[in-house]
Design a protein around this motif. Structure first.
Motif, PDB file in Angstrom:
ATOM      1  N   ALA A 193      44.855  49.828  40.052  1.00 33.58           N
ATOM      2  CA  ALA A 193      45.655  48.455  40.347  1.00 33.58           C
ATOM      3  C   ALA A 193      46.801  49.382  41.318  1.00 33.58           C
ATOM      4  O   ALA A 193      47.245  48.907  42.515  1.00 33.58           O
ATOM      5  N   GLN A 194      47.233  50.541  40.873  1.00 34.26           N
ATOM      6  CA  GLN A 194      48.583  51.072  41.631  1.00 34.26           C
ATOM      7  C   GLN A 194      47.803  51.660  43.045  1.00 34.26           C
ATOM      8  O   GLN A 194      48.781  51.553  44.123  1.00 34.26           O
ATOM      9  N   HIS A 240      51.532  48.452  50.683  1.00 33.76           N
ATOM     10  CA  HIS A 240      52.641  49.409  51.316  1.00 33.76           C
ATOM     11  C   HIS A 240      52.770  50.428  50.268  1.00 33.76           C
ATOM     12  O   HIS A 240      52.624  50.198  49.108  1.00 33.76           O
ATOM     13  N   THR A 241      53.305  51.399  50.719  1.00 32.26           N
ATOM     14  CA  THR A 241      53.507  52.621  49.759  1.00 32.26           C
ATOM     15  C   THR A 241      54.674  52.365  48.548  1.00 32.26           C
ATOM     16  O   THR A 241      54.738  52.685  47.602  1.00 32.26           O
ATOM     17  N   ASP A 242      55.486  51.197  49.081  1.00 36.25           N
ATOM     18  CA  ASP A 242      56.489  50.903  48.132  1.00 36.25           C
ATOM     19  C   ASP A 242      55.850  50.211  46.937  1.00 36.25           C
ATOM     20  O   ASP A 242      56.567  50.219  45.760  1.00 36.25           O
ATOM     21  N   PHE A 243      54.721  49.591  47.244  1.00 36.76           N
ATOM     22  CA  PHE A 243      54.220  48.756  46.092  1.00 36.76           C
ATOM     23  C   PHE A 243      53.673  49.594  44.983  1.00 36.76           C
ATOM     24  O   PHE A 243      53.527  49.274  43.947  1.00 36.76           O
ATOM     25  N   ALA A 244      53.232  50.777  45.371  1.00 36.47           N
ATOM     26  CA  ALA A 244      52.699  51.844  44.579  1.00 36.47           C
ATOM     27  C   ALA A 244      53.885  52.694  43.894  1.00 36.47           C
ATOM     28  O   ALA A 244      53.674  52.801  42.456  1.00 36.47           O
ATOM     29  N   LYS A 245      54.736  52.873  44.714  1.00 33.43           N
ATOM     30  CA  LYS A 245      55.723  53.706  44.134  1.00 33.43           C
ATOM     31  C   LYS A 245      56.439  52.828  42.909  1.00 33.43           C
ATOM     32  O   LYS A 245      57.008  53.475  41.793  1.00 33.43           O
ATOM     33  N   GLY A 246      56.582  51.549  43.293  1.00 29.60           N
ATOM     34  CA  GLY A 246      57.464  50.932  42.079  1.00 29.60           C
ATOM     35  C   GLY A 246      56.750  49.806  41.426  1.00 29.60           C
ATOM     36  O   GLY A 246      57.075  48.896  41.023  1.00 29.60           O
ATOM     37  N   ASP A 270      46.779  51.265  35.744  1.00 30.88           N
ATOM     38  CA  ASP A 270      45.462  52.137  35.437  1.00 30.88           C
ATOM     39  C   ASP A 270      44.296  50.961  35.512  1.00 30.88           C
ATOM     40  O   ASP A 270      43.060  51.622  35.377  1.00 30.88           O
ATOM     41  N   TYR A 271      44.415  49.813  35.653  1.00 22.21           N
ATOM     42  CA  TYR A 271      43.407  48.826  35.836  1.00 22.21           C
ATOM     43  C   TYR A 271      42.579  49.098  37.037  1.00 22.21           C
ATOM     44  O   TYR A 271      43.142  49.483  38.144  1.00 22.21           O
ATOM     45  N   ARG A 308      53.515  43.033  41.314  1.00 19.80           N
ATOM     46  CA  ARG A 308      55.011  42.968  40.924  1.00 19.80           C
ATOM     47  C   ARG A 308      55.322  44.429  41.046  1.00 19.80           C
ATOM     48  O   ARG A 308      54.731  45.419  40.446  1.00 19.80           O
ATOM     49  N   PHE A 309      56.507  44.503  41.824  1.00 25.14           N
ATOM     50  CA  PHE A 309      57.080  46.043  41.732  1.00 25.14           C
ATOM     51  C   PHE A 309      58.588  45.934  41.987  1.00 25.14           C
ATOM     52  O   PHE A 309      59.225  44.901  42.317  1.00 25.14           O
TER      53      PHE A 309
END
Length: 360
Positions: free
Chosen positions: A298-299, A306-312, A345-346, A357-358
């Motif tokens: 999921a991350q 967007h990279t921000d979605f993954a970071k946060g 980790d899904y 949600r981030f």
């Protein structure tokens, strides 16, 4: 995250005609002489996905955005390309940059009878020779390092030697069996014959629906190699691409005994070839399809937006496509207890409708 397929083949097999049809443009000049394509032409093609329209009917978004595949029309190859003949070096360099190979084979008679297996052998041999040269250049240095107790070099040398043996036996590198650790080494070798292949069997207009004797032979060869194959008539596909009215297009295909375009089959097959899946987002602004590799978390999927979605990353609110459409949307699915809050980790499934949600 980009995913692309390089369209290759001998000169005059219909590569550029196919590319023009795929991209519904005349970006790639199509003419009957070698090396019409010198610099690779690039086009992005929408992936057919009826799920988007179904979601749009529920959410009434401002726009609908399908996921896309990139196709690269690469210069025609000739025998001796691995030694620089024709546009050999440029051709091989262009192939090295793509994720998968769409290999067009002539399955219609022209100035000479169709010989798709022989044509495939010419291209396959040149790619194997180029890979062998690449691996042989690595070997001496790896041997020196492995003698110095370099564990990484020793592991890489083992993969290189097994791959060379396979190539010397006339088999492409993609047939090498590797474990997870070896797979990482293998990917870094960037071998031309390590890329997945889809054979496009280009037949004449009269055999677009069922193929012909030449395409049957070529399909059998592809199956033996563990590769995919799709029968098309590039000429017909080019005609279909000019029909913008869906009803007119459908009637034209029906008159030829076809239920869908060959191009749709190629795009889907290319998607499967690259082991990709689609997840969906749905809201009042847009319904959109996103491409990720099968097995993505999921991350990782969030990072595609967007990279921000993954970071946060906090959570992925997840509804299956079936639940979303059967129940009638996000709110109804939530009330029915069909929305799940999944962690980083899904493993994302094809068709998941996700809301990330981030916090950054």
């Amino acid at each position: 995250m980009g995913f692309n397929c390089g369209i290759v083949g001998l000169p005059n097999v219909g590569k550029s005609t196919l590319f023009n049809a795929l991209t519904q443009s005349q970006a790639a000049e199509a003419a009957n002489f070698p090396f019409t394509t010198i610099e690779p032409n690039i086009g992005r093609v929408s992936l057919p996905d009826d799920r988007l329209e179904t979601l749009a009917a529920i959410t009434k978004p401002e726009k609908v955005l399908p996921t896309r595949m990139e196709f690269v029309d690469i210069a025609g190859l000739v025998k001796g390309a691995s030694k620089g003949e024709g546009l050999g070096n440029k051709f091989l360099g262009n192939i090295r940059e793509v994720d998968a190979i769409v290999h067009v084979l002539r399955c219609f008679d022209a100035d000479t009878p169709a010989d798709p297996v022989g044509d495939a052998d010419v291209v396959g041999t040149e790619l194997m020779l180029a890979d062998m040269e690449s691996l042989q250049k690595r070997t001496d240095n790896l041997i020196k390092k492995s003698r110095g107790q370099d564990k990484a070099a020793t592991a890489e040398l083992a993969v290189v030697e097994r791959t060379l043996k396979l190539l010397e036996d006339g088999e492409p590198a993609r047939k090498l069996e590797v474990d997870d650790d070896e797979a990482k080494i293998f990917r870094l070798l960037s071998l031309l014959t390590g890329k997945p292949v889809l054979y496009v069997l280009n037949v004449d207009e009269d055999h677009a629906a069922g193929g012909n004797a030449a395409s049957e032979i070529a399909a059998a060869m592809a199956a033996e190699q563990g590769a995919g194959s799709v029968i098309i008539s590039a000429k017909i596909e080019e005609e279909v691409a000019q029909l913008t009215d869906p009803i007119e297009r459908g009637e034209f295909l029906e008159s030829l005994g076809l239920s869908e375009t060959g191009l749709d089959r190629i795009v889907r097959a290319g998607y499967e070839l690259l082991n990709l899946i689609t997840y969906l987002t749905a809201g009042p602004k847009e319904v959109r399809a996103w491409t990720v590799a099968k097995g993505s978390t999921a991350q990782e999927a969030a990072g595609v937006i967007h990279t921000d979605f993954a970071k946060g990353f906090i959570a992925a609110e997840t509804i299956s496509y079936e639940d979303y459409t059967t129940l009638g949307g996000e709110q109804a699915a939530k009330e029915a207890g069909k929305m799940r809050a999944e962690g980083r980790d899904y493993i994302v499934n094809d068709g998941d409708v996700l809301l990330f949600r981030f916090n950054v």
